[in-house]
Scaffold this motif. Structure first.
Motif, PDB file in Angstrom:
ATOM      1  N   ASP A 224       1.854  11.650  -8.479  1.00  0.00           N
ATOM      2  CA  ASP A 224       3.044  10.835  -8.208  1.00  0.00           C
ATOM      3  C   ASP A 224       3.882  11.497  -7.110  1.00  0.00           C
ATOM      4  N   TYR A 225       3.218  11.738  -5.995  1.00  0.00           N
ATOM      5  CA  TYR A 225       3.782  12.549  -4.920  1.00  0.00           C
ATOM      6  C   TYR A 225       3.597  11.845  -3.579  1.00  0.00           C
ATOM      7  N   VAL A 226       4.663  11.801  -2.784  1.00  0.00           N
ATOM      8  CA  VAL A 226       4.606  11.260  -1.425  1.00  0.00           C
ATOM      9  C   VAL A 226       4.781  12.411  -0.455  1.00  0.00           C
ATOM     10  N   GLN A 227       3.923  12.456   0.544  1.00  0.00           N
ATOM     11  CA  GLN A 227       4.071  13.439   1.618  1.00  0.00           C
ATOM     12  C   GLN A 227       4.145  12.700   2.950  1.00  0.00           C
ATOM     13  N   VAL A 228       5.089  13.070   3.768  1.00  0.00           N
ATOM     14  CA  VAL A 228       5.233  12.532   5.115  1.00  0.00           C
ATOM     15  C   VAL A 228       5.571  13.702   6.029  1.00  0.00           C
ATOM     16  N   PRO A 229       4.892  13.819   7.179  1.00  0.00           N
ATOM     17  CA  PRO A 229       5.236  14.892   8.116  1.00  0.00           C
ATOM     18  C   PRO A 229       6.705  14.803   8.540  1.00  0.00           C
ATOM     19  N   PRO A 230       7.259  15.885   9.052  1.00  0.00           N
ATOM     20  CA  PRO A 230       8.662  15.847   9.492  1.00  0.00           C
ATOM     21  C   PRO A 230       8.860  14.839  10.628  1.00  0.00           C
TER      22      PRO A 230
ATOM     23  N   TRP B 159       4.256   4.365  -3.638  1.00  0.00           N
ATOM     24  CA  TRP B 159       4.916   5.081  -4.741  1.00  0.00           C
ATOM     25  C   TRP B 159       5.586   4.117  -5.711  1.00  0.00           C
ATOM     26  N   VAL B 160       6.310   3.133  -5.172  1.00  0.00           N
ATOM     27  CA  VAL B 160       7.043   2.208  -6.038  1.00  0.00           C
ATOM     28  C   VAL B 160       6.082   1.359  -6.873  1.00  0.00           C
ATOM     29  N   GLY B 161       4.827   1.268  -6.449  1.00  0.00           N
ATOM     30  CA  GLY B 161       3.827   0.549  -7.233  1.00  0.00           C
ATOM     31  C   GLY B 161       3.223   1.380  -8.348  1.00  0.00           C
ATOM     32  N   GLY B 162       3.636   2.645  -8.464  1.00  0.00           N
ATOM     33  CA  GLY B 162       3.063   3.570  -9.441  1.00  0.00           C
ATOM     34  C   GLY B 162       3.575   3.387 -10.856  1.00  0.00           C
ATOM     35  N   LYS B 163       3.069   4.269 -11.717  1.00  0.00           N
ATOM     36  CA  LYS B 163       3.432   4.230 -13.145  1.00  0.00           C
ATOM     37  C   LYS B 163       4.928   4.429 -13.338  1.00  0.00           C
ATOM     38  N   GLY B 164       5.474   3.648 -14.263  1.00  0.00           N
ATOM     39  CA  GLY B 164       6.892   3.735 -14.571  1.00  0.00           C
ATOM     40  C   GLY B 164       7.761   2.956 -13.599  1.00  0.00           C
TER      41      GLY B 164
END
Length: 124
Positions: free
Chosen positions: A11-17, A38-43
């Motif tokens: 449940d992790y988002v990574q985006v370069p700087p 991410w918003v489509g994920g669990k919870g």
């Protein structure tokens, strides 16, 4: 990191700087795409994110995430980018195979964009 992605298992988002992108809008567009996953994920909205690269489920999720980014950018006044239409065009096989796919993706993306935009209004 140098890659942008959402890892559902963590449940992790990574985006370069931001400095890694030629234009600020490119960073926002990319971050909002990954947050669309991410918003489509669990919870949260709990979309099916089990598809592997090249599968129909993967194509649906990618189309939804990119539309989420486009809708959220538009709502925030971030100048549109040709990138949205180019990226969405890569999933035309899905749209051609299922005439309602674009409507389902747009509906899911609208819910996701609304969810993301409401985050700035929450007072937890």
């Amino acid at each position: 990191g140098v890659d942008a992605f959402y890892a559902p298992g963590f449940d992790y988002v990574q985006v370069p700087p931001q400095a890694a992108f030629p234009e600020p809008a490119d960073w926002y567009r990319t971050a909002l795409h990954e947050l669309g996953h991410w918003v489509g994920g669990k919870g949260r909205l709990e979309r099916d994110q089990t598809g592997h690269f090249g599968s129909e489920a993967y194509a649906r999720e990618e189309l939804t995430a990119e539309l989420t980014s486009a809708f959220t950018c538009a709502a925030l006044g971030i100048e549109p980018s040709v990138r949205h239409s180019d990226y969405i065009a890569t999933w035309l096989h899905l749209i051609r195979a299922d005439e309602k796919a674009i409507f389902r993706a747009a509906s899911a993306a609208s819910k996701a964009a609304d969810w993301l935009l409401s985050c700035g209004q929450r007072q937890d």
